[in-house]
Structure formats: structure tokens, C-alpha cells
Design a protein around this motif. Structure first.
Motif, PDB file in Angstrom:
ATOM      1  N   UNK A   1       0.851  -1.175   0.000  1.00 40.38           N
ATOM      2  CA  UNK A   1       0.000   0.000   0.000  1.00 40.38           C
ATOM      3  C   UNK A   1       0.892   1.231   0.000  1.00 40.38           C
ATOM      4  N   UNK A   2       0.565   2.171  -0.857  1.00 37.84           N
ATOM      5  CA  UNK A   2       1.461   3.295  -1.115  1.00 37.84           C
ATOM      6  C   UNK A   2       0.672   4.593  -1.155  1.00 37.84           C
ATOM      7  N   UNK A   3       1.220   5.626  -0.541  1.00 39.53           N
ATOM      8  CA  UNK A   3       0.701   6.987  -0.722  1.00 39.53           C
ATOM      9  C   UNK A   3       1.858   7.848  -1.177  1.00 39.53           C
ATOM     10  N   UNK A   4       1.631   8.602  -2.252  1.00 43.65           N
ATOM     11  CA  UNK A   4       2.695   9.476  -2.733  1.00 43.65           C
ATOM     12  C   UNK A   4       2.376   9.973  -4.125  1.00 43.65           C
ATOM     13  N   UNK A   5       3.407  10.388  -4.818  1.00 44.19           N
ATOM     14  CA  UNK A   5       3.218  10.978  -6.142  1.00 44.19           C
ATOM     15  C   UNK A   5       2.787   9.933  -7.159  1.00 44.19           C
ATOM     16  N   UNK A   6       2.046  10.390  -8.139  1.00 44.54           N
ATOM     17  CA  UNK A   6       1.575   9.479  -9.192  1.00 44.54           C
ATOM     18  C   UNK A   6       2.751   8.833  -9.932  1.00 44.54           C
ATOM     19  N   UNK A   7       3.786   9.631 -10.217  1.00 46.16           N
ATOM     20  CA  UNK A   7       4.933   9.077 -10.950  1.00 46.16           C
ATOM     21  C   UNK A   7       5.604   7.969 -10.134  1.00 46.16           C
ATOM     22  N   UNK A   8       5.702   8.173  -8.829  1.00 45.24           N
ATOM     23  CA  UNK A   8       6.292   7.133  -7.971  1.00 45.24           C
ATOM     24  C   UNK A   8       5.411   5.887  -7.993  1.00 45.24           C
ATOM     25  N   UNK A   9       4.097   6.103  -8.001  1.00 46.98           N
ATOM     26  CA  UNK A   9       3.160   4.965  -8.071  1.00 46.98           C
ATOM     27  C   UNK A   9       3.438   4.111  -9.299  1.00 46.98           C
ATOM     28  N   UNK A  10       3.705   4.767 -10.435  1.00 45.53           N
ATOM     29  CA  UNK A  10       4.008   3.995 -11.668  1.00 45.53           C
ATOM     30  C   UNK A  10       5.270   3.161 -11.484  1.00 45.53           C
ATOM     31  N   UNK A  11       6.305   3.797 -10.857  1.00 51.02           N
ATOM     32  CA  UNK A  11       7.566   3.055 -10.659  1.00 51.02           C
ATOM     33  C   UNK A  11       7.347   1.863  -9.732  1.00 51.02           C
TER      34      UNK A  11
END
Ligand code: NAD
Ligand code: 6OD
Length: 495
Positions: A238-248
Motif C-alpha cells: 500500500x502506497x501513498x505518494x506521487x503518481x509518478x512514484x506509483x508507476x515506478x
């Protein structure tokens, strides 16, 4: 207890990883600098791959032998104790959160830390009353069959969290994950490692079984973040953060097909109709633009105001921005602190410059304050309002994550809805109107995971929370979180 958070003679803390119930050194350390004045707060022990592996092994073992088997009442009791433990050390948590982030203590003591405790209580409550589905069915022999579902924890859950509301957002995930019976590996943001370490101390003090909760410090790529995202021993992430980081992270996690929940960025609209309660709309928009120095994923960066009240609204919000007290977190009169870091300040200032280059009118702000004292070593920017940009400009399209908004006039309701929806994001929206029918109509048309009418950031923790489009995948909160943190299995019994 093994070595935990310790203060050196100069009050610089050492923050260690918490693995299998012990506080352990990393092979190297990095500095934790406060954005209040640029001074050193802590040396943080970075977890290497071997440390993350040990944390995952410890979590797996505790999941299989202890935490995953513990009766729900026992887990809930320990989670209530964690909430109590946070409250017992309330002032320490408040001071640490404000030192790491620069946010006023008035904010961390009213929002971040109370919600950190509340997150444990609500999920301890909920897990005790969780139900199950049951479907009796007919069969050709007339005897029938019974289907019923059971929930099973995933096992080991990775939590990767951001810096803007560090304890609030990490516990928003840790609590339902642990309530559901999972063991957790937390990777807090490298910018805000302190309350995560204090939380580990609380877990230790109240007797959470060693391995049920682990903290590994570090960065994203080629560090603890990526080690978690790629790890074969982690079952859900589970992740919260920037969209670009989500893609990575999605790319890193794909090899092992983990369950994923993503709470990502936003470029949120607020729509202010001429029939609104004007003072309430100004109060609310002041909060939704400038609270936490604009570093809330739910902040309103695009404000659309109906033309008859446009000039008055812009003037009133400008007056609020210009009287905002910017200062140190411990000063009770401070309303806005610094941004999280010098690096983020450069990013926000680059958008201020871009807005001007794209033709914006600077209503107020647009630069960085000079104080003539130690705060000049910090990461402060002016609260800023722009007008006059086209909806196609980059400043209207990209998340800035600072104390800034652009205000656009509109003439017709459908124009406001169209502009509000002209974005790749879909996290939150705010509508200010006293027309009940319009409130319902526009709320349903604006594409956002959460729409607030005549309020902002009013949270009932049982409700689904998450984003549409580039703002995320999945919903957490209440039962929705419990669904994510467990596997549902069906059992069919022929009678
Ligand atoms: P970020 O994406 O830079 O970092 C978040 C976390 O991810 C940190 O712990 C970081 O170390 C880690 N990370 C970075 N790269 C990684 C990688 N390649 N692999 C694994 N981990 C990695 O976000 P941030 O700057 O800390 O937070 C601000 C952003 O978060 C904004 O975009 C904001 O909108 C978003 N946010 C969204 C929500 C929401 O609920 N939707 C809530 C808060 C913040
Ligand atoms: O209130 C919450 O539960 C939540 N997830 C808030 C997110 C805020 C973003 O910065």
C-alpha cells in the motif's frame, strides 16, 4: 530494550530501523534536516537489502506463529494500547512531527497526532464487528448447499508513506493492515523518519509481538522503498505518494503480482457559486489552499468562482493570504510553516516562475519571504494566488503541492463542471453553494473520489477514500480497507 531513538549531546537524534522487535543500525546513515531553519535533527540509519530481508523474514514468522493466529480480541486490545501509547507521548509526537515537517504545532496537535491514535482505535473497533457473506443454495438432490466467506490476512504487508502527514497517513494503513492480522513493514519518507521511529517505540512498549511491526528507513529507488516494492516475501503493498512514484512502484511490484492500493496525487478543483455563504467559502478556501503550506493531496489548487462574486472573492482570499502569520512551529500564533525541504521549495518556486511566464497575474505572493533571522536557512515560500491563466497552462494541469491556487471566473454551472473535470487527476473537489439541488447535481458530475460541499477535509473514517484517474487505485477507509488487507475466500458445503 535494544538501542532505540537516542539523543546525542547536541540533541541530534539517532533513528534506527526496527526489525523483529529490535532497533538496529544501518550500514550507513543519512541526515534529517528540519525545513524550519535548515539545522540537523537526526542521523537516520538506512536499511540495506539485507535489513529489509530480515524484516520480511521476521514479519513472516510472526504472522505464521503469532499475529495471524491471535484471536481478534487480542489484536484489538493491543491496537487500543498503541493508540493509548501515542497519546501518552503526545507532546513528543507533536514536537517531532512539527520539527520534521515544519508544520505548526497547532496543526500537528489537532490533526496529525490525534488522527494517528484514532486510526488504531477505529480499525480495532471495526475488526471486532466484521461480518461475513452467506449464500444458501438449492441443489438438484434437494438437500442444498451453504456458501460462506472467510477472510484471511495477506501475511506481510508493505507500507510506503509520504512526508506531508507522516503519522496520519502511515497509521491510516498500518492500523487496518494489523487489525486484519497482517504483519507490517513500514518505509516512512526519508524526509520524516521520526514519528515512525517513535511509533516503533510505542509498539515495543505496549507489547506488540516482535516482527508484527517493522520500520525500515531509506529512500525510494535502489533503497528501502524499491527493496520493499520488489520483495517476493511481501504479499500486498500500500502506497501513498506521487503518481509518478506509483508507476515506478507498480513496475517493481509487477514481477511478484502483489495486491496494490495506491493513494496518489491531485490537482483538485473548488467551485464557488455566487449563492454561497461567502464568509464560510473564504474560511474554507483559505484552509483548503494554505493548510499545511498547501502540502495536502486534497488541497484546492484550482478555484473556480462564479463571476458576480469573482472580484470580491479574489480580494478577500488575497487579504487572508497577506495576513497569514508565517513562522516557527512552536510559536502559537504561526498559521503557516515552511515547505518540507529546500528541494521542494525550488520546485514550488519554479512553478511560481512558470505561472508568470505563462501569463498569470500575480494577485499576491509569487516569491519567498526574507526574515533576517535563522528562518532564512529554512524552506519558506509566500502564500500565492494567481489569476488569468488558460486552463491549458501547465500550472493549471500539474500538481504543485505548495500554498498556491489559481482562481478562474465562470458564468455557467456547466462551464465550471467542465473545467473542474478537465484534468488527469480525480482525488477531491469542494463545492460552495447554498442551493441544495445544485449541490447534489454538481457533486455527482464532478469526477473525484471525494467531494465536499460547504466544508473541506471533514473525515468520517468509515467512508471509502481514494482517487479516480491518476489519483489512485482502490479505496481504503472502514470496511473498504479491511477488504483490501484481507483475502476473501468462499467455502461451499454440500448439505
Ligand atoms: P513521493 O512519491 O516522492 O514519496 C512517497 C514515498 O515513496 C516515500 O517514502 C519515498 O521514499 C518512496 N519512494 C520514492 N520512489 C520510490 C520508488 N521508486 N520505489 C519505492 N518507493 C519509492 O511522494 P511525497 O513527495 O513523499 O508526497 C507527496 C505526494 O504524495 C504528492 O503527490 C501528494 O499528492 C501525494 N499524496 C497523496 C495522498 C492521497 O491520499 N492520495 C496523500 C498524501 C500525499
Ligand atoms: O484523512 C485521510 O484518511 C487521508 N488519507 C488524507 C489524505 C491527505 C492527503 O494529503
Amino acid at each position: 530494550m535494544a538501542s532505540r531513538t537516542t539523543d546525542t549531546p547536541h540533541n541530534v537524534r539517532e533513528l534506527r530501523n526496527y526489525v523483529g522487535g529490535s532497533f538496529v543500525d544501518g550500514t550507513r546513515t543519512f541526515d534529517n534536516i528540519t525545513p524550519v531553519d535548515g539545522t540537523l535533527l537526526a542521523r537516520v540509519h538506512e536499511a540495506d537489502q539485507a535489513t529489509v530481508d530480515r524484516a520480511v523474514l521476521a514479519a513472516r514468522e510472526t504472522y505464521e506463529k503469532v499475529w495471524g493466529r491471535m484471536p481478534v480480541e487480542g489484536r484489538a486490545k493491543l491496537l487500543y494500547a498503541v493508540a493509548d501509547g501515542i497519546e501518552k507521548r503526545f507532546d513528543e509526537f507533536v514536537a517531532a512531527e512539527s520539527a520534521d515537517t515544519g508544520k505548526p504545532r497547532s496543526l500537528s496537535s489537532h490533526l496529525d497526532i490525534p488522527r494517528g491514535a484514532a486510526n488504531f482505535r477505529i480499525f480495532a473497533d471495526l475488526i471486532k464487528s466484521v461480518g461475513t457473506e452467506c449464500y444458501p443454495m438449492d441443489t438438484p438432490d434437494g438437500k442444498g448447499a451453504l456458501n460462506y466467506t472467510i477472510r484471511q490476512p495477506h501475511g506481510v504487508v508493505g507500507v510506503i508513506s509520504p512526508w506531508n502527514l507522516p503519522l496520519l497517513l502511515s497509521t491510516w494503513k498500518i492500523a487496518p493492515a494489523m487489525a486484519s492480522g497482517n504483519c507490517v513493514i513500514l518505509k516512512p519518507s526519508e524526509e520524516t523518519p521520526t514519528t515512525a521511529t517513535l511509533l516503533a517505540e510505542v509498539m515495543h512498549e505496549v507489547g506488540i509481538p516482535p516482527g508484527a511491526f517493522n520500520v525500515v528507513h531509506g529512500f525510494g529507488p535502489n533503497s528501502a522503498g524499491e527493496f520493499i516494492a520488489r520483495h517476493r516475501g511481501i504479499d500486498a503493498l500500500t502506497f501513498t505518494g506521487e503518481t509518478r512514484t506509483g508507476s515506478e512502484i507498480m513496475r517493481s511490484a509487477s514481477a511478484n503480482v502483489k495486491a496494490l492500493s495506491f493513494e496518489l496525487g491531485g490537482k483538485n478543483p473548488a467551485i464557488v457559486f455566487a449563492d454561497c455563504d461567502f464568509d464560510a467559502a473564504i474560511d474554507g478556501t483559505t484552509r483548503s489552499v494554505f493548510a499545511n503550506c498547501g502540502q495536502v493531496c486534497l488541497s484546492s489548487e484550482r478555484v473556480y468562482v462564479e463571476r458576480p462574486i469573482f472580484d470580491r472573492f479574489v480580494a478577500a482570499l488575497k487579504a487572508r493570504a497577506e495576513t497569514m502569520k508565517i513562522g516557527r512551529p512552536e510559536d502559537a500564533s504561526t498559521q503557516m510553516g515552511p515547505l518540507i525541504s529546500r528541494e521542494h521549495r525550488d520546485k514550488v518556486l519554479s512553478y511560481y516562475t512558470l505561472a508568470k511566464a505563462e501569463g498569470a497575474t500575480v494577485v499576491t505572493g509569487g516569491g519567498a519571504p526574507r526574515f533576517g533571522d535563522e528562518r532564512d536557512g529554512g524552506a519558506y515560500v509566500d502564500p500565492t494566488i494567481f489569476t488569468g491563466l488558460s486552463e491549458a497552462s501547465r500550472v493549471q494541469k500539474e500538481e504543485i503541492f505548495g500554498p498556491v491556487c489559481h482562481i478562474t471566473p465562470f458564468d455557467r454551472e456547466e462551464d465550471a463542471v467542465r473545467m473542474a473535470n478537465d484534468t488527469d487527476y480525480g482525488l477531491a473537489a469542494v463545492i460552495w453553494t447554498t442551493n441544495l439541488t445544485r449541490a447534489h447535481r454538481v457533486s455527482q458530475q464532478v469526477l473525484a473520489g471525494i467531494t465536499w460541499v460547504n466544508c473541506w477535509f471533514l473525515r468520517d473514517l468509515r467512508t471509502p477514500f481514494g482517487g479516480m484517474k491518476l489519483s489512485g487505485i482502490g479505496r481504503e477507509g472502514g470496511q473498504h480497507a479491511l477488504n483490501f488487507y484481507s483475502e476473501q475466500r468462499n467455502i461451499c458445503i454440500k448439505l
